[in-house]
Motif scaffolding. Structure first.
Motif, short mmCIF file in Angstrom:
data_model
loop_
_atom_site.label_atom_id
_atom_site.label_comp_id
_atom_site.label_asym_id
_atom_site.label_seq_id
_atom_site.Cartn_x
_atom_site.Cartn_y
_atom_site.Cartn_z
N VAL A 146 31.16 -28.44 -39.08
CA VAL A 146 29.87 -27.82 -38.77
C VAL A 146 28.96 -28.04 -39.97
O VAL A 146 29.44 -28.20 -41.10
CB VAL A 146 30.04 -26.31 -38.46
CG1 VAL A 146 30.58 -25.56 -39.67
CG2 VAL A 146 28.74 -25.68 -37.97
N VAL A 147 27.64 -28.06 -39.73
CA VAL A 147 26.68 -28.30 -40.81
C VAL A 147 25.66 -27.16 -40.84
O VAL A 147 25.16 -26.72 -39.79
CB VAL A 147 25.95 -29.65 -40.62
CG1 VAL A 147 24.83 -29.82 -41.65
CG2 VAL A 147 26.94 -30.81 -40.73
N LEU A 148 25.35 -26.69 -42.05
CA LEU A 148 24.28 -25.72 -42.28
C LEU A 148 23.13 -26.42 -42.99
O LEU A 148 23.36 -27.14 -43.96
CB LEU A 148 24.76 -24.56 -43.16
CG LEU A 148 26.03 -23.82 -42.75
CD1 LEU A 148 26.28 -22.66 -43.70
CD2 LEU A 148 25.94 -23.33 -41.33
N GLY A 149 21.92 -26.21 -42.52
CA GLY A 149 20.79 -26.87 -43.16
C GLY A 149 19.46 -26.30 -42.74
O GLY A 149 19.38 -25.19 -42.18
N ASN A 150 18.39 -27.09 -43.00
CA ASN A 150 17.03 -26.72 -42.62
C ASN A 150 16.57 -25.43 -43.26
O ASN A 150 15.82 -24.65 -42.65
CB ASN A 150 16.89 -26.64 -41.09
CG ASN A 150 16.86 -28.01 -40.42
OD1 ASN A 150 16.77 -28.10 -39.22
ND2 ASN A 150 16.95 -29.09 -41.20
N THR B 49 36.03 -27.88 -42.62
CA THR B 49 35.04 -28.31 -43.62
C THR B 49 33.64 -27.98 -43.13
O THR B 49 33.27 -28.32 -42.01
CB THR B 49 35.14 -29.82 -43.89
OG1 THR B 49 36.46 -30.14 -44.32
CG2 THR B 49 34.15 -30.24 -44.96
N ILE B 50 32.87 -27.31 -43.98
CA ILE B 50 31.48 -26.97 -43.67
C ILE B 50 30.58 -27.79 -44.58
O ILE B 50 30.67 -27.73 -45.81
CB ILE B 50 31.21 -25.47 -43.91
CG1 ILE B 50 32.11 -24.61 -43.02
CG2 ILE B 50 29.74 -25.15 -43.65
CD1 ILE B 50 31.98 -23.12 -43.29
N GLY B 51 29.72 -28.59 -43.97
CA GLY B 51 28.73 -29.34 -44.74
C GLY B 51 27.45 -28.53 -44.89
O GLY B 51 27.00 -27.90 -43.93
N PHE C 193 25.24 -27.77 -35.47
CA PHE C 193 24.28 -27.66 -36.57
C PHE C 193 23.64 -26.27 -36.52
O PHE C 193 23.19 -25.83 -35.47
CB PHE C 193 23.21 -28.74 -36.41
CG PHE C 193 22.15 -28.73 -37.47
CD1 PHE C 193 22.50 -28.79 -38.81
CD2 PHE C 193 20.81 -28.68 -37.15
CE1 PHE C 193 21.53 -28.80 -39.81
CE2 PHE C 193 19.83 -28.69 -38.12
CZ PHE C 193 20.20 -28.75 -39.46
N ILE C 194 23.63 -25.58 -37.66
CA ILE C 194 23.01 -24.26 -37.77
C ILE C 194 21.77 -24.40 -38.64
O ILE C 194 21.85 -24.70 -39.82
CB ILE C 194 24.00 -23.25 -38.36
CG1 ILE C 194 25.20 -23.08 -37.43
CG2 ILE C 194 23.31 -21.90 -38.57
CD1 ILE C 194 26.35 -22.32 -38.02
N SER C 195 20.60 -24.18 -38.03
CA SER C 195 19.33 -24.33 -38.72
C SER C 195 18.83 -22.98 -39.23
O SER C 195 18.77 -22.02 -38.47
CB SER C 195 18.29 -24.93 -37.76
OG SER C 195 16.99 -24.85 -38.32
N SER C 196 18.46 -22.93 -40.51
CA SER C 196 18.01 -21.67 -41.11
C SER C 196 16.52 -21.64 -41.40
O SER C 196 16.04 -20.73 -42.08
CB SER C 196 18.78 -21.41 -42.41
OG SER C 196 20.12 -21.07 -42.13
N GLU D 106 27.88 -16.47 -42.18
CA GLU D 106 28.48 -15.61 -41.15
C GLU D 106 28.53 -16.33 -39.81
O GLU D 106 29.54 -16.29 -39.09
CB GLU D 106 27.67 -14.32 -41.00
CG GLU D 106 27.85 -13.29 -42.06
CD GLU D 106 27.12 -12.01 -41.71
OE1 GLU D 106 27.80 -11.03 -41.34
OE2 GLU D 106 25.88 -11.99 -41.79
N VAL D 107 27.43 -16.98 -39.45
CA VAL D 107 27.37 -17.69 -38.18
C VAL D 107 28.37 -18.85 -38.17
O VAL D 107 29.10 -19.06 -37.19
CB VAL D 107 25.94 -18.21 -37.92
CG1 VAL D 107 25.89 -19.04 -36.64
CG2 VAL D 107 24.96 -17.05 -37.82
#
Length: 325
Positions: A89-93, A26-28, A111-114, A211-212
């Motif tokens: 994992v979470v994608l945000g910012n 699950t990706i948030g 956490f992956i910050s964009s 992708e990341v």
């Protein structure tokens, strides 16, 4: 021993364990859907969707998207929801900066910050941005003082990477979107065929972040989150390699874009602006003499920005009417 009874007792448990092991990750996603731009949020989401649909892996991860409205407090609250849901994992910012990161790190969730800006390296966090936090505003403040021009580093370009100017400013300082040009064309064609929409900077940001995340999930099957995330640091995305932790911003990370016509300046301001354009407009490296650029790069030589325009100093100057001041 009754083998049939043993199998009857053990097999259901084994099957349940296998199902748990094989479950889709699950990706948030913390997305600014309601503000500042619903269109940009949609493009971010479509970019992520395309990366998911074309990923040559196992079962596609489940995507859970929640709206922050570019509000750091809402992003913090959403992070708590994702912690309770035990997402992988979470994608945000995309808009707010570092919101929710502390809580996710404490819970052991990567956490992956964009955001275009980045904070100092943090555990369990990958940052797509290349520009030190507040560096743009510091540069803009110095340039305002030196040139007398209204220069802003706090416009919508930090979200959409579009250096649009309003009547309220004479120039804007904006992040530059890097890209893998060969892959860009390929992905853009696939995106257009799938969604009947043009491929935009926001679409590309969503695609690269996904992708990341997918590269991380692939590695996380065989190692702990921290180790998997560390290996994911080497991922080459549509927007180029993930920047190394604490790597200095390249001199081309920002672009200074001037309005077509500038106000009347005094002699000293005009001289300063002329030197700035000749130095940074030609992207002179560290005060060397190349393509007619001056040896003395002034106080801007190593700063991570260039003036939009190119070629020779004369060409750069003409691009912003500097020669007519």
């Amino acid at each position: 021993m009754n083998i049939r009874k043993v199998l009857t007792a053990v097999l259901p448990v084994a099957l349940l364990c296998l199902a748990a092991t094989a479950r889709a990750a699950t990706i948030g996603v913390i997305l600014p859907e309601s503000y500042p731009s619903a269109d940009q949020a949609k493009e971010l989401q479509l970019g992520m969707t395309l990366a998911l649909k074309t990923w040559p892996g196992d079962a596609a991860p489940k995507l859970v998207i929640k709206d922050s409205g570019c509000d750091a407090r809402k992003a913090d609250a959403i992070s708590q929801e994702f912690i309770k849901a035990k997402v992988d994992v979470v994608l945000g910012n995309w808009c707010e900066i570092n919101a929710g990161a502390d809580a996710l790190r404490a819970a052991g969730i990567p956490f992956i910050s964009s955001n275009a800006e980045r904070v100092k390296a943090q555990d369990l966090q990958l940052q797509m941005g290349r520009i030190e936090l507040n560096a743009g505003e510091k540069i803009a403040a110095d340039l305002r003082r030196q040139t007398g021009l209204r220069i802003s580093a706090r416009t919508s370009c930090w979200m959409d990477f579009d250096a649009a100017l309003s009547e309220r400013v004479d120039a804007v300082l904006c992040p530059v979107l890097t890209m893998d040009r060969g892959r860009w064309d390929q992905v853009a064609n696939t995106y257009g065929a799938a969604f009947r929409k043009p491929f935009t900077a926001s679409s590309a940001r969503g695609y690269a972040a996904m992708e990341v995340a997918l590269n991380y999930l692939r590695r996380a099957k065989a190692m702990k989150p921290a180790a998997a995330l560390k290996e994911t640091q080497a991922t080459a995305t549509l927007l180029g390699p993930v920047p190394a932790a604490d790597a200095p911003a390249p001199t081309t990370a920002l672009q200074l874009v001037f309005a077509p016509h500038l106000p009347k300046l005094n002699a000293q301001q005009t001289q300063t602006l002329d030197k700035l354009v000749k130095t940074k407009g030609c992207a002179c490296p560290g005060g060397t003499l190349r393509n007619g650029c001056p040896r003395d790069s002034g106080p801007w030589g190593e700063l991570p920005f260039v003036v939009r325009g190119g070629g020779t100093p004369a060409a750069c100057a003409k691009a912003i009417n500097i020669l007519e001041l």
